[in-house]
Write an enzyme that holds these catalytic residues in place. Structure first.
Site, mmCIF file in Angstrom:
data_model
loop_
_atom_site.group_PDB
_atom_site.id
_atom_site.type_symbol
_atom_site.label_atom_id
_atom_site.label_comp_id
_atom_site.label_asym_id
_atom_site.label_seq_id
_atom_site.Cartn_x
_atom_site.Cartn_y
_atom_site.Cartn_z
ATOM 1 N N VAL A 1 -5.450 5.011 -5.920
ATOM 2 C CA VAL A 1 -4.429 5.819 -5.254
ATOM 3 C C VAL A 1 -3.038 5.237 -5.474
ATOM 4 O O VAL A 1 -2.067 5.966 -5.719
ATOM 5 C CB VAL A 1 -4.744 5.930 -3.748
ATOM 6 N N GLU A 2 -2.930 3.912 -5.401
ATOM 7 C CA GLU A 2 -1.616 3.273 -5.487
ATOM 8 C C GLU A 2 -1.041 3.292 -6.898
ATOM 9 O O GLU A 2 0.139 3.596 -7.080
ATOM 10 C CB GLU A 2 -1.705 1.823 -5.000
ATOM 11 N N THR A 3 -1.848 2.955 -7.893
ATOM 12 C CA THR A 3 -1.292 2.746 -9.239
ATOM 13 C C THR A 3 -2.162 3.308 -10.356
ATOM 14 O O THR A 3 -2.013 2.914 -11.509
ATOM 15 C CB THR A 3 -1.073 1.238 -9.510
ATOM 16 N N GLY B 1 0.784 -1.210 0.000
ATOM 17 C CA GLY B 1 0.000 0.000 0.000
ATOM 18 C C GLY B 1 0.814 1.257 0.000
ATOM 19 O O GLY B 1 0.262 2.344 0.035
#
Length: 379
Positions: A160-162, A28
């Site tokens: 949000v991450e990728t 995360g």
């Protein structure tokens, strides 16, 4: 079927990780800045991270050759991998100046919420999340039914991450972890030495976990791509989190966080449940007011252990209905029009386990609300 990780040196891992909570990339981590926002820092900053009791660490310098030999012997013994195989793999690994430079970047000032939120919540990201949810509604609905983690929350994490899989990382995971495991940058500041040693030990442990993961999941360790911190896949799992929390969502006998959306969705949800203690049907956060003249309560421990009566005595009032007996943690944000106050519940705390940042968790929550078509307040 969840593939159980092999027995390993939990005590060592636990001691290392205990000293790194709050400052270390993990499952995360926002290790790859969102594609539309090229200058987002690697880890969201907090003015006051959680207080953690770190065990002692030996700061005596160890020559690279000695540390490398010890690593090979220890990893071989712990995971039953021939030492010659580890040696041969490491012989092909490279130290990456780009990784050192990325990890050495000076920390930016702590952004207030009204500057931080737009880095992760935009109309384009909301629209992208709605499209992604619509395209994968059946798969996500199954995971939600199985785990209780809402589809929009899973999608928001991936967004949000990728950027919904659009930016999963371009670095060799082996090279990134090899670099940070044995060449973690040193500032030369004696006051920072302990943290820098702990960070190096953390990444050395993650490199060992990578070898174990590759063997368990039949992965070619030399071809894996990820962030400069070694996080992988749509959900940006570090190797240890991949081993501990990844799930075989499509039943093909493998846990594939690179090519199987079923596995990705199930694994993100499993992380929330197993690591974060996600409560099916539970609240994440609700807006609150603070009585005029009262000082905000900023506990050093983020677990939602404060009763509503205790919080009311401190001046907090939830603005939406909250179940009797609920416990929460207060959240203060610097909004564009003044302070914003929230109460975060167990599911909010679960999001902070994905990335230990209160603002990160709020960004994920509000993005999930927007993706689901619910109104979110101004930043």
């Amino acid at each position: 079927m969840i593939k159980k990780p092999a027995t390993r040196g939990r005590l060592l891992t636990g001691l290392i990780l205990a000293g790194l909570l709050g400052c270390t990339p993990r499952a995360g981590v926002v290790s790859n800045p969102p594609a539309a926002v090229p200058n987002v820092p690697a880890t969201p900053a907090e003015a006051r991270p959680e207080t953690v009791q770190a065990p002692p660490v030996d700061l005596t310098p160890v020559p690279f050759e000695v540390a490398r030999a010890r690593f090979i012997a220890d990893t071989s013994e712990r995971y039953g991998i021939p030492a010659a195989e580890i040696e041969a793999t490491l012989a092909g690994a490279s130290f990456l100046d780009s990784v050192v430079n990325a990890m050495s970047r000076p920390a930016e000032r702590v952004k207030p919420w009204h500057e931080y939120r737009p880095l992760f919540i935009s109309q384009a990201r909301i629209d992208g999340g709605r499209r992604f949810l619509g395209q994968n509604r059946v798969k996500l609905a199954k995971v939600e039914a199985d785990t209780g983690v809402p589809a929009e929350v899973i999608v928001a994490i991936i967004g949000v991450e990728t950027s919904y899989g659009g930016n999963t990382g371009r670095y060799s995971v082996l090279d990134a972890l090899y670099t940070l495991a044995f060449r973690y940058p040193r500032s030369g500041d004696p006051a920072k030495l302990e943290r820098e040693v702990r960070r190096e030990l953390f990444f050395r442990e993650e490199l060992a976990q990578l070898f174990a993961l590759a063997r368990e999941e039949n992965l070619d360790i030399t071809t894996l791509k990820g962030s400069y911190a070694g996080a992988m896949g749509m959900g940006q799992f570090m190797p240890s989190s991949y081993r501990d929390f990844a799930v075989d969502g499509d039943g093909d006998g493998r846990r594939d966080l690179f090519g199987s959306l079923d596995d990705v969705f199930a694994s993100v949800a499993n992380y929330f449940v197993k690591k974060g203690g996600w409560v099916r049907g539970g609240l994440v956060a609700v807006p609150a007011t603070l009585e005029p003249g009262r000082e905000p309560f900023d506990p050093s421990e983020w677990k939602p252990t404060h009763t509503l009566a205790d919080l009311a005595a401190r001046g907090y009032r939830p603005q939406l209905p909250v179940p009797d007996g609920a416990t929460a943690t207060p959240i203060s944000l610097e909004g564009s029009s003044g302070p914003q106050y929230w109460l975060g519940f167990q599911n909010y705390y679960a999001i902070t386990r994905y990335n230990i940042s209160k603002m990160y968790a709020m960004a994920v929550f509000q993005l999930s609300e927007a993706i689901a078509g619910r109104e979110i307040p101004p930043a």
